[in-house]
Design an enzyme around this catalytic site. Structure first.
Site, PDB file in Angstrom:
ATOM      1  N   PHE A   1      20.806  13.268 -48.997  1.00 53.54           N
ATOM      2  CA  PHE A   1      21.682  12.477 -49.820  1.00 53.54           C
ATOM      3  C   PHE A   1      20.908  11.919 -51.024  1.00 53.54           C
ATOM      4  O   PHE A   1      19.752  11.534 -50.884  1.00 53.54           O
ATOM      5  CB  PHE A   1      22.230  11.334 -48.969  1.00 53.54           C
TER       6      PHE A   1
ATOM      7  N   HIS B   1      22.633  17.535 -37.032  1.00 54.70           N
ATOM      8  CA  HIS B   1      21.820  17.106 -38.163  1.00 54.70           C
ATOM      9  C   HIS B   1      21.255  15.728 -37.824  1.00 54.70           C
ATOM     10  O   HIS B   1      21.928  14.715 -37.964  1.00 54.70           O
ATOM     11  CB  HIS B   1      22.684  17.066 -39.422  1.00 54.70           C
TER      12      HIS B   1
ATOM     13  N   LYS C   1      20.066  23.362 -36.912  1.00 52.35           N
ATOM     14  CA  LYS C   1      21.052  22.291 -36.751  1.00 52.35           C
ATOM     15  C   LYS C   1      22.272  22.792 -35.980  1.00 52.35           C
ATOM     16  O   LYS C   1      23.054  21.994 -35.467  1.00 52.35           O
ATOM     17  CB  LYS C   1      21.458  21.730 -38.114  1.00 52.35           C
TER      18      LYS C   1
ATOM     19  N   CYS D   1      17.971  12.463 -45.701  1.00 48.03           N
ATOM     20  CA  CYS D   1      17.806  13.524 -44.699  1.00 48.03           C
ATOM     21  C   CYS D   1      16.639  14.447 -44.996  1.00 48.03           C
ATOM     22  O   CYS D   1      16.395  15.403 -44.271  1.00 48.03           O
ATOM     23  CB  CYS D   1      19.113  14.289 -44.538  1.00 48.03           C
TER      24      CYS D   1
ATOM     25  N   GLU E   1      21.437  27.180 -50.489  1.00 49.98           N
ATOM     26  CA  GLU E   1      20.097  27.362 -49.920  1.00 49.98           C
ATOM     27  C   GLU E   1      19.772  28.858 -49.851  1.00 49.98           C
ATOM     28  O   GLU E   1      18.630  29.263 -50.101  1.00 49.98           O
ATOM     29  CB  GLU E   1      20.006  26.711 -48.534  1.00 49.98           C
TER      30      GLU E   1
ATOM     31  N   HIS F   1      17.300  24.283 -44.088  1.00 44.92           N
ATOM     32  CA  HIS F   1      17.975  22.991 -43.912  1.00 44.92           C
ATOM     33  C   HIS F   1      19.332  23.233 -43.244  1.00 44.92           C
ATOM     34  O   HIS F   1      19.691  22.540 -42.298  1.00 44.92           O
ATOM     35  CB  HIS F   1      18.133  22.313 -45.271  1.00 44.92           C
TER      36      HIS F   1
END
Lengths: 389, 384
Positions: free
Chosen positions: A375, A316, A311, A146, A290, A279
């Site tokens: 990931f 996502h 998102k 991602c 984050e 993100h």
């Protein structure tokens, strides 16, 4: 690293996502605070644990039997090349760098069933899409899960800076398929209700799909053909948490490393950054870490930097996510408008930055930083800046 | 002045040798790793040959026991650990910001294929969560970063036959631009039935269009390739970092290039540096692609530079092919030899193919990778 000779500029953009087809649909949806997540229609939803998704429309014009991933790339690519007004040899010689989690998994699934469809592997998808767009220069595929979109744009920038390419169509894509959805559901990271970045009630992400592509070129090449730069790609950084395949590290150090690497690459101090596109997946650990990572990079000033989590509207979109968010950054730099984080009504006490909740905000932004993580524990950050004069 | 990228460690898992010394010795003496295809029944495809690494066990190369590794990741771990040991570099070293980049064409097919089978059999709701994380293209890079604490620049390339050499380029670029002092980089491709069937369907595999099954790069009567597997990894560092820790430099990465075609990549890499004394070609026995590459080589380096292609001994290893050729070139530079091509008549006019027993002492070698599965070519010039 960034001087007049190796400045890389954006001259075209293309997008397709759950807010619709085209950069205009993406941007107008984002500034209106519209959520594109809806019922999962591409698949038989009853067979799956999670029945909503950020599903993108299939563009017109592609024949049946063409994998959605190839369709998304063709649509976004045509838009980006069109906006950049590239034709003839300049268009044909455009290098491709695409980032993706899964390539065209629908086609890969057919390979598993004993068929031999076109573009069954990620590298073949790039070739197939490039051919459809009439491009015959090199085609590279990067898979940083991602974090792929930013990483592909960054590698494209490296190719231009090092003189290996004059212009690159770079970005990310992914498409929902039966196996992709079964796998993502099996990771138990998705919310059954809503994607609420930084909110106390956040309980997971909701995956989506699409493609975001940027036509980037050396400033000299753009000038030579009279193309108008939309923004400057200043730098990028990648990193790994080097900790665990699916759990984040304890302090968000990987995200800190990617942000710092990107700023070093851009030859900019943290003080130059006016906006962070986070993100912000909506999973409990990501948003907390984050936030901590942004504080580590920007110190006390972090509280005054508008940070958004798109998102909440886009879902996502996997490999496309950071590329779509990079397009949003370019629009923010140009329009002086920061799209909001929606669904954020009850902030988590651990998430205490300015997340531009619920409504878009006017602000002059000269430098934006775009975060992504994926990931396997990989991270990528892109630094985009307004084109001055 | 940008720092030079040098290679200080090299590890190999190949059908004709585990470890770079065994691999180099096999190539030097012309020992083939091709044999009967054993891992599945390919009789419906009319194919019997492959370059499989039989009875492979990654255990001696794992620092910590693993419950499960896809064959792709297992091959990568073995080659990576060999490279790390040879380099003498001390990993893990999380705080140093060293990084990793990997190239693979088909990725972790074993896990993906098993996951797909379970979804088809039991339905999506009973999909096994354990397998999916092993099925990503970037699983191997992620696992390696965890094993060695490689928190810096991170790359995973999937551009078909060029992927592995692209990963090496990414690492060299990271070192040259000062993003990391040291990188682990390489390519891997595990032999898998699904990849094999795809390769046959794409028309890459011998015998395509009749004749006997064989892999004869640039050879007369060539009719496709034989599919192999393997991995090669390198520790790539800045020359200053290598010198500072007293590491032995195996070779210097003197020039790199990427392009869309063989013709462009050979021309591009030669624009960056002096002409090499030998060429390690990507040729894999394809009727068309070998002819095009042969022409590109002749145009770039002329008819007197010796040219070799190692795929006749190990088969087409896709994402691993560039790094394996790079490992072969390292062996040659170090041992003062060039591995011969498989015996047979050269079908490309004006190409100086290396024959058995060639005793040169090359100081530099050009390594190219590309071909099937994407539209990218990469080339590297190594210098002693």
């Amino acid at each position: 690293m960034s001087n007049a000779n190796d400045r890389v500029v954006v001259t075209g953009m293309g997008a397709i996502c759950c807010l619709g087809q085209g950069v205009e649909a993406l941007w107008s949806g984002l500034v209106a605070g519209r959520c594109g997540i809806g019922p999962l229609r591409r698949l038989d939803a009853d067979r799956h644990r999670i029945r909503h998704a950020g599903e993108a429309p299939l563009p017109d014009g592609a024949g049946s039997g063409v994998d959605p991933a190839v369709q998304f790339l063709s649509a976004a690519g045509a838009e980006a090349l069109g906006q950049a007004a590239l034709d003839g040899d300049a268009r044909r010689r455009t290098v491709v760098v695409f980032g993706t989690n899964f390539g065209a998994m629908g086609a890969t699934e057919r390979l598993m069933r004993g068929e031999a469809p076109a573009a069954a592997l990620a590298g073949e998808v790039a070739r197939e899409a490039a051919q459809r767009l009439g491009l015959d220069a090199a085609q590279t595929t990067i898979s940083l899960s991602c974090a792929s979109g930013n990483a592909a744009i960054g590698w494209g920038m490296d190719l231009i800076r090092s003189g290996r390419a004059e212009r690159v169509l770079a970005g990310g894509y992914d498409a929902i398929s039966e196996v992709v959805w079964a796998g993502l559901c099996s990771l138990r990271a998705m919310s059954a209700t809503a994607l609420r970045p930084f909110d106390r009630r956040r309980d997971g992400t909701i995956f989506g799909e699409g493609a975001g592509l940027l036509l980037i070129e050396s400033a000299a090449a753009a000038r030579a053909r009279g193309a108008r730069p939309l923004a400057v790609v200043r730098g990028y950084g990648t990193s790994s948490n080097a900790f665990h395949m699916t759990h984040p590290d304890a302090h968000g150090e990987g995200m800190v490393a990617a942000m710092r690497a990107a700023l070093r690459d851009a030859a900019l101090p943290p003080e130059a950054v006016d906006h962070v596109n986070a993100h912000a997946t909506g999973t409990p650990p990501n948003d907390r870490l984050e936030t901590a990572a942004i504080k580590a990079v920007f110190g006390a000033r972090a509280a005054r930097i508008p940070v958004n989590g798109l998102k909440s509207m886009l879902g996502h979109a996997m490999g496309a996510a950071s590329a779509l968010e990079a397009i949003a950054c370019v629009m923010t730099l140009r329009e002086g408008l920061i799209p909001p984080t929606i669904a954020l009504t009850d902030p988590d006490p651990d998430c205490d930055l300015d997340y531009v909740p619920l409504r878009a905000r006017r602000a002059a932004v000269r430098v934006a930083l775009n975060n992504a993580a994926g990931f396997g524990g990989c991270n990528s950050t892109l630094v985009l800046a307004r084109e001055e004069g | 002045m940008t720092p030079d990228a040098v290679i200080t460690g090299c590890g190999v898992a190949a059908p004709n040798g585990l470890g770079r010394e065994a691999f180099g010795a096999a190539l030097r003496s012309g020992r083939s790793g091709l044999g009967d295809l054993v891992s599945f029944d390919a009789s419906d495809l009319g194919r019997e040959r492959a370059g499989e690494i039989t009875s492979f066990d990654a255990t001696p190369w794992l620092r910590a026991p693993k419950n499960y590794l896809d064959r792709n990741s297992a091959l990568a771990f073995a080659a990576a650990e060999m490279a790390v040991r040879e380099s003498g570099i001390v990993w893990p070293c999380l705080d140093r910001g060293h990084g990793v980049s990997v190239g693979t064409m088909a990725g972790n097919m074993e896990s993906l294929s098993a996951f797909c089978a379970r979804v088809a059999e039991k339905g999506p709701k009973l999909a096994p969560p354990f397998l999916f994380p092993h099925a990503y293209y970037n699983t191997t890079a992620g696992l390696l970063s965890i094993e060695y604490g490689l928190s810096g620049p991170h790359g995973q390339f999937c551009s078909g036959g060029a992927a592995g050499l692209e990963a090496v380029l990414f690492a060299a670029e990271a070192v040259r631009r000062g993003r990391a002092e040291a990188m682990l980089a390489g390519g891997v491709e595990a032999f898998h039935e699904k990849t094999f069937r795809l390769a046959v369907a794409r028309g890459w595999v011998s015998p395509s269009g009749g004749g006997a099954e064989s892999c004869r790069p640039f050879g007369a009567g060539r009719n496709g390739t034989i599919v192999g597997e393997g991995a090669a990894f390198f520790v790539i560092e800045s020359e200053a970092a290598a010198r500072a820790r007293g590491a032995r430099v195996l070779a210097r990465i003197a020039a790199t290039a990427t392009a869309a075609t063989a013709g462009e990549v050979y021309a591009a890499v030669l624009r960056q540096g002096d002409a090499p004394e030998a060429v390690f070609a990507a040729a894999a026995g394809s009727r068309e692609a070998d002819a095009v590459e042969g022409e590109a080589i002749r145009a770039a380096v002329g008819a007197t530079t010796p040219v070799t292609a190692i795929k006749g001994w190990i088969g087409e290893t896709f994402g691993a092919s560039g790094p394996l050729a790079l490992a072969a070139a390292l062996a040659g530079l170090e041992g003062g030899f060039l591995p011969p091509c498989v015996p047979g008549e050269c079908a490309i006019e004006g190409l100086q193919l290396v024959k058995d027993g060639w005793s040169g002492n090359p100081n530099s070698a050009l390594v190219a990778a590309g071909g099937p599965g994407s539209g990218t070519w990469c080339a590297v010039i190594l210098r002693r």
